[in-house]
Design an enzyme around this catalytic site. Structure first.
Site, PDB file in Angstrom:
ATOM      1  N   CYS A  99      11.234  -8.975  71.376  1.00 13.27           N
ATOM      2  CA  CYS A  99      11.150 -10.138  70.400  1.00 13.27           C
ATOM      3  C   CYS A  99       9.659 -10.816  70.436  1.00 13.27           C
ATOM      4  O   CYS A  99       8.782 -10.451  71.423  1.00 13.27           O
ATOM      5  CB  CYS A  99      11.809 -11.325  71.163  1.00 13.27           C
ATOM      6  N   ASP A 123      19.295 -15.971  79.004  1.00 16.67           N
ATOM      7  CA  ASP A 123      17.900 -15.935  79.203  1.00 16.67           C
ATOM      8  C   ASP A 123      17.854 -16.936  80.494  1.00 16.67           C
ATOM      9  O   ASP A 123      18.651 -17.740  80.759  1.00 16.67           O
ATOM     10  CB  ASP A 123      17.356 -16.500  77.926  1.00 16.67           C
TER      11      ASP A 123
HETATM   12  O1  LIG Z   1       9.494 -16.300  72.572  1.00 13.82           O
HETATM   13  C1  LIG Z   1       9.444 -17.652  71.934  1.00 13.82           C
HETATM   14  O2  LIG Z   1       8.171 -17.944  71.750  1.00 13.82           O
HETATM   15  C2  LIG Z   1      10.706 -18.340  71.817  1.00 13.82           C
HETATM   16  C3  LIG Z   1      10.469 -19.779  71.270  1.00 13.82           C
HETATM   17  C4  LIG Z   1      11.584 -20.455  70.820  1.00 13.82           C
HETATM   18  C5  LIG Z   1      12.735 -20.079  71.245  1.00 13.82           C
HETATM   19  C6  LIG Z   1      12.996 -18.661  71.582  1.00 13.82           C
HETATM   20  C7  LIG Z   1      12.073 -17.779  71.950  1.00 13.82           C
HETATM   21  N1  LIG Z   1      12.066 -16.571  72.279  1.00 13.82           N
HETATM   22  C8  LIG Z   1      13.281 -16.053  72.428  1.00 13.82           C
HETATM   23  C9  LIG Z   1      13.566 -14.460  73.173  1.00 13.82           C
HETATM   24  O3  LIG Z   1      14.418 -13.813  72.640  1.00 13.82           O
HETATM   25  C10 LIG Z   1      12.652 -14.218  74.379  1.00 13.82           C
HETATM   26  O4  LIG Z   1      12.634 -12.585  74.014  1.00 13.82           O
HETATM   27  C11 LIG Z   1      13.306 -14.507  75.481  1.00 13.82           C
HETATM   28  O5  LIG Z   1      13.154 -15.800  75.662  1.00 13.82           O
HETATM   29  C12 LIG Z   1      12.750 -13.503  76.747  1.00 13.82           C
HETATM   30  O6  LIG Z   1      11.386 -13.905  76.924  1.00 13.82           O
HETATM   31  P1  LIG Z   1      10.791 -13.313  77.927  1.00 13.82           P
HETATM   32  O7  LIG Z   1      10.976 -13.897  79.152  1.00 13.82           O
HETATM   33  O8  LIG Z   1       9.129 -13.707  77.637  1.00 13.82           O
HETATM   34  O9  LIG Z   1      10.813 -11.939  78.194  1.00 13.82           O
END
Ligand SMILES: O=C(O)c1ccccc1NCC(=O)[C@H](O)[C@H](O)COP(=O)(O)O
Length: 215
Positions: A6, A130
């Site tokens: 993502c 999440d």
């Molecule tokens: O990634 C972002 O900046 C974001 C901003 C606002 C809403 C959702 C967002 N990301 C969503 C996702 O699916 C991410 O992959 C998920 O939160 C996992 O993130 P991480 O902990 O960094 O792997």
């Protein structure tokens, strides 16, 4: 195992990650995010991707007309709702976009938060769990408490997200049994700039884990 990477902002990286084996790529449609991409940018990237990969637009608190417009403009095949959207909202979105997959993300603060899952499952295709962060909606790098998910088996497919990295993914998958995983900051150099070596390492670890679990 479904693997969603993502927060892509560069076409070259998106194509490379698709070739490494990702089953879905996510594009952040939340303007406050450092990973935000415009409809024009998404359309350009999506046009270069293979047909069979899911192209996911990640939204939070957007209206159905806003989401529908972006889907029409870009060629996204899937919408991920990452804010406080209700089951009714998911149902209305499904009516408006019957051919688009819906992923509902829940930011889990405690085991009690999992009680709401059954309210959503009939209106969505996939659930994503999440980590909860008080100031940020996603891409935080915070892990969930995997222990509370050991027996988690909703009636729809689900993805584990939150702080996954090539280093901890095997530990997570030995503890929790999701249908897929979602990673963002754990395979990044800085927000939006993916580290292709880390993505390659992730797929290497997943390959070894799969081979061991088939033994
Ligand atoms: O990634 C972002 O900046 C974001 C901003 C606002 C809403 C959702 C967002 N990301 C969503 C996702 O699916 C991410 O992959 C998920 O939160 C996992 O993130 P991480 O902990 O960094 O792997």
């Amino acid at each position: 195992m479904r693997v969603k990477i993502c927060g892509l902002i560069q076409a070259e990286q998106a194509v490379a990650i698709a070739n490494l084996g990702a089953t879905a790529l996510g594009f952040i449609c939340v303007p406050a995010s450092p990973r935000y991409v415009t409809s024009e940018e998404i359309r350009e990237i999506v046009a270069q991707l293979p047909e069979n990969i899911d192209k996911v637009g990640v939204f939070a608190h957007s209206s159905i007309p806003e989401i529908s417009q972006i889907v029409r403009d870009t060629g996204l095949t899937c919408v991920q709702l990452h804010g406080d959207e209700s089951p009714e909202f998911c149902s209305l979105l499904r009516e408006s976009l019957p051919n688009i997959q819906i992923i509902k993300a829940l930011r889990v603060r405690s085991i009690e938060h999992l009680a709401q899952v059954s309210d959503y499952t009939k209106y969505i295709d996939t659930l994503l769990l999440d980590a909860y962060h008080p100031q940020q909606l996603g891409g935080t790098g915070q892990t969930l408490d995997w222990q509370i998910l050991e027996q988690f088996q909703p009636s729809c497919p689900w993805l584990l997200a939150g702080g996954l990295t090539p280093d901890n993914v095997v530990t997570a998958l030995n503890q929790v049994k999701p249908d897929g995983i979602d990673l963002s900051s754990g395979v990044e150099i800085q927000p939006g700039d993916k580290d292709l070596n880390k993505v390659a390492l992730l797929f290497e670890k997943l390959g070894k884990w799969k081979a061991l679990s088939l033994e």
